[in-house]
Motif scaffolding. Structure first.
Motif, PDB file in Angstrom:
ATOM      1  N   THR A 120      -8.156   1.390   2.089  1.00  0.00           N
ATOM      2  CA  THR A 120      -7.154   1.060   1.065  1.00  0.00           C
ATOM      3  C   THR A 120      -7.754   0.242  -0.082  1.00  0.00           C
ATOM      4  O   THR A 120      -7.048  -0.106  -1.017  1.00  0.00           O
ATOM      5  CB  THR A 120      -6.016   0.226   1.677  1.00  0.00           C
ATOM      6  OG1 THR A 120      -6.572  -0.991   2.156  1.00  0.00           O
ATOM      7  CG2 THR A 120      -5.321   0.954   2.804  1.00  0.00           C
TER       8      THR A 120
ATOM      9  N   GLU B 142       0.810  -1.232   0.000  1.00  0.00           N
ATOM     10  CA  GLU B 142       0.000   0.000   0.000  1.00  0.00           C
ATOM     11  C   GLU B 142       0.844   1.284   0.000  1.00  0.00           C
ATOM     12  O   GLU B 142       0.550   2.214   0.754  1.00  0.00           O
ATOM     13  CB  GLU B 142      -0.971   0.019   1.196  1.00  0.00           C
ATOM     14  CG  GLU B 142      -1.911  -1.163   1.268  1.00  0.00           C
ATOM     15  CD  GLU B 142      -2.918  -1.219   0.138  1.00  0.00           C
ATOM     16  OE1 GLU B 142      -2.868  -0.354  -0.760  1.00  0.00           O
ATOM     17  OE2 GLU B 142      -3.745  -2.150   0.128  1.00  0.00           O
TER      18      GLU B 142
ATOM     19  N   ARG C 244      -1.486   3.855  -0.824  1.00  0.00           N
ATOM     20  CA  ARG C 244      -2.688   3.652  -0.001  1.00  0.00           C
ATOM     21  C   ARG C 244      -3.930   3.365  -0.855  1.00  0.00           C
ATOM     22  O   ARG C 244      -4.906   4.138  -0.871  1.00  0.00           O
ATOM     23  CB  ARG C 244      -2.948   4.870   0.875  1.00  0.00           C
ATOM     24  CG  ARG C 244      -3.425   4.464   2.242  1.00  0.00           C
ATOM     25  CD  ARG C 244      -4.002   5.623   2.970  1.00  0.00           C
ATOM     26  NE  ARG C 244      -3.762   5.539   4.391  1.00  0.00           N
ATOM     27  CZ  ARG C 244      -4.255   6.404   5.243  1.00  0.00           C
ATOM     28  NH1 ARG C 244      -4.982   7.412   4.830  1.00  0.00           N
ATOM     29  NH2 ARG C 244      -4.016   6.280   6.513  1.00  0.00           N
TER      30      ARG C 244
END
Ligand code: SF4
Ligand code: SF4
Length: 378
Positions: free
Chosen positions: A296, A205, A208
Motif C-alpha cells: 500500500t 486505503e 490501496r
C-alpha cells in the motif's frame, strides 16, 4: 460535500477525509513536503467542505503533523476535525506516551484532538499497548478533554480485532477496506465486527495506496464499459463510501488533480448499484490474475538498513504486473538510485515484522532483482 452524522460523534463529518501521508514532495524518494503545493490542496479541500484531516506522528518521517499544524491553523479550530495517532510499535514506556502526546499537540498547534488513534494495532503492537497501558493513558486524556473520540487503526486478522474490541470501550475503528481487501484481508469480517458494536468505521486505503487507480487495460475496460466518464480510482472510493456505517473515507492525496477527482466523486455521491458492483467483481478477477504485490506504500517497513527503497521498488514492479511492459518497468526503475534497488537487499528480515500486509519482502526483492537483471525490452 456529502456528510455523515453519527449521534455518537455528534457532528457532521465529510464523507471524504484528507490523509496527510502521501503529500506532494520536494524531491522524489525524500519525505520533505512541498508546503506550497500541499497547502493549496488543503485550501481546495476546505473550500469544498472537507472537514476531516488525518495525520500521524511518523508520517513523512515526522513532518506530517507540523504540516497539519501549519496548514490547518490558518482556519478556525471548529471548522475542521483533526485525527492523529500514537506510534504503538515504538513505545517503550508510559512516560514516552505522555511526551509524544504533548509534542503532537504542539506540532499540530491545537489544544485537543477530535479523533485520536492507537496506530497500527496488530497482535504484536496490541501487546505493547497493554504492557504500557497506552489505552488507559489516552482514556485519561479523553476525560481531560484533550481527545474527543478515541479509536484505533487496525492491521491484523478478525480474532485480534475481536479481542481489541472486547477489552476496551472505543468510539470508532479505522479499517483497511477496499474491494480487494474485502476478501484478501477479510475486511468483510472486520467491518461486520464494528457494525455489530455500532461503531463508526473510518476507511483507510480505499484505493490501496493508489493501486486501484489503474487495474490494467482489461480491468479498466470492464469498468469503463459500464460508465466511461469517472476515473478508475473513483470506483474504489465509492465502493468504500457505499457501505453503511462508514463515517469517512480517507484518501492520501498527492496532487491537486487527485483532490479534484475525489471531490467530484464525493460531492455528488451516488452509492454503487448492482450493475456497478458486478463490474467491479469482474475487474477484480482480472486484476488478481496480474499477480501484483499487495503493497500500500505505507512505508512502515522503512528505513531498510541496506538502503533499499522497498515501497518504490514494489510500485515500479506492480506497474509491470499491470501493464506487462518491461520497457516501462525499466524507465521507472532507472529513476531509483542504484543504492535503492532490489539487488541491495541482503535478506536481513528487519522489514518483515513491520509490514502490516505480511509481504515476504526479502523474497519479493530477490524476485525483482532477477527480473530487473533480465531483458529491458518487450
Ligand atoms: S530484508 Fe532486505 S529489504 Fe528488508 S530490511 Fe533487510 S535488506 Fe532491507
Ligand atoms: S512493503 Fe509493507 S510496510 Fe512496506 S510500504 Fe509496502 S505495505 Fe507498507
Amino acid at each position: 460535500m456529502e456528510k455523515r452524522l453519527f449521534t455518537s460523534i455528534g457532528r457532521e463529518i465529510s464523507l471524504l477525509g484528507f490523509g496527510f501521508m502521501r503529500l506532494p514532495l520536494q524531491q522524489a524518494g525524500k519525505q520533505d513536503i512541498d508546503y506550497e503545493k500541499a497547502e493549496a490542496m488543503v485550501d481546495l479541500a476546505m473550500s469544498r467542505g472537507v472537514n476531516y484531516y488525518d495525520t500521524a506522528y511518523l508520517y513523512h518521517d515526522g513532518l506530517s503533523e507540523p504540516f497539519a499544524g501549519r496548514s490547518l491553523s490558518r482556519y478556525p479550530r471548529e471548522s475542521y476535525c483533526l485525527a492523529t495517532k500514537m506510534p504503538t510499535w515504538d513505545i517503550t514506556s508510559a512516560d514516552q506516551v505522555e511526551r509524544i502526546f504533548d509534542e503532537q499537540l504542539k506540532r499540530c498547534r491545537v489544544d485537543y484532538f477530535d479523533f485520536y488513534l492507537l496506530h497500527r494495532v496488530s497482535r504484536v503492537t496490541y501487546d505493547i499497548a497493554l504492557k504500557y497501558d497506552i489505552y488507559g493513558i489516552l482514556r485519561r486524556k479523553k476525560e481531560q478533554g484533550l481527545i474527543k473520540h478515541l479509536g484505533f487503526s487496525f492491521h491484523d486478522a478478525p480474532p485480534v480485532l475481536e479481542r481489541v474490541l472486547d477489552n476496551h470501550e472505543w468510539d470508532f475503528g479505522q479499517l483497511q477496506l477496499n474491494y480487494l481487501d474485502w476478501q484478501d484481508l477479510d475486511a468483510a469480517r472486520q467491518y461486520a465486527l464494528l457494525a455489530e458494536r455500532k461503531l463508526p468505521v473510518i476507511v483507510m486505503e480505499p484505493i490501496r495506496g493508489g493501486a486501484l487507480a489503474d487495474l490494467g487495460d482489461e480491468g479498466n475496460a470492464i469498468l469503463r464499459a459500464v460508465n466511461p466518464k469517472p476515473s478508475i480510482a473513483s470506483w474504489a472510493l465509492r465502493y468504500a463510501a457505499s457501505l453503511p456505517g462508514v463515517l469517512t473515507v480517507l484518501s492520501g492525496m498527492s496532487n491537486q488533480e487527485q483532490v479534484e477527482d475525489n471531490l467530484a466523486t464525493m460531492q455528488a455521491f451516488k452509492p454503487l448499484d448492482e450493475t456497478e458492483r458486478e463490474a467491479i467483481e469482474r475487474a477484480v478477477n482480472v486484476y488478481r490474475s496480474s499477480s501484483v504485490i499487495p503493497c500500500t506504500g505505507c512505508r512502515y517497513c522503512m528505513d531498510c538498513p541496506s538502503g533499499v527503497d522497498i515501497p518504490r521498488v514494489f510500485t515500479v514492479y506492480n506497474l509491470y504486473c499491470v501493464k506487462k511492459s518491461r520497457r516501462l518497468f525499466h524507465i521507472y526503475y532507472d529513476y531509483l538510485a542504484e543504492s535503492e534497488r532490489a539487488h541491495n537487499c541482503v535478506g536481513c528480515g528487519a522489514c518483515l515484522e513491520r509490514c502490516p500486509q505480511g509481504i515476504d519482502i526479502p523474497g519479493r526483492m530477490c524476485e525483482i532483482a532477477d527480473f530487473a537483471a533480465g531483458p529491458k525490452t518487450d
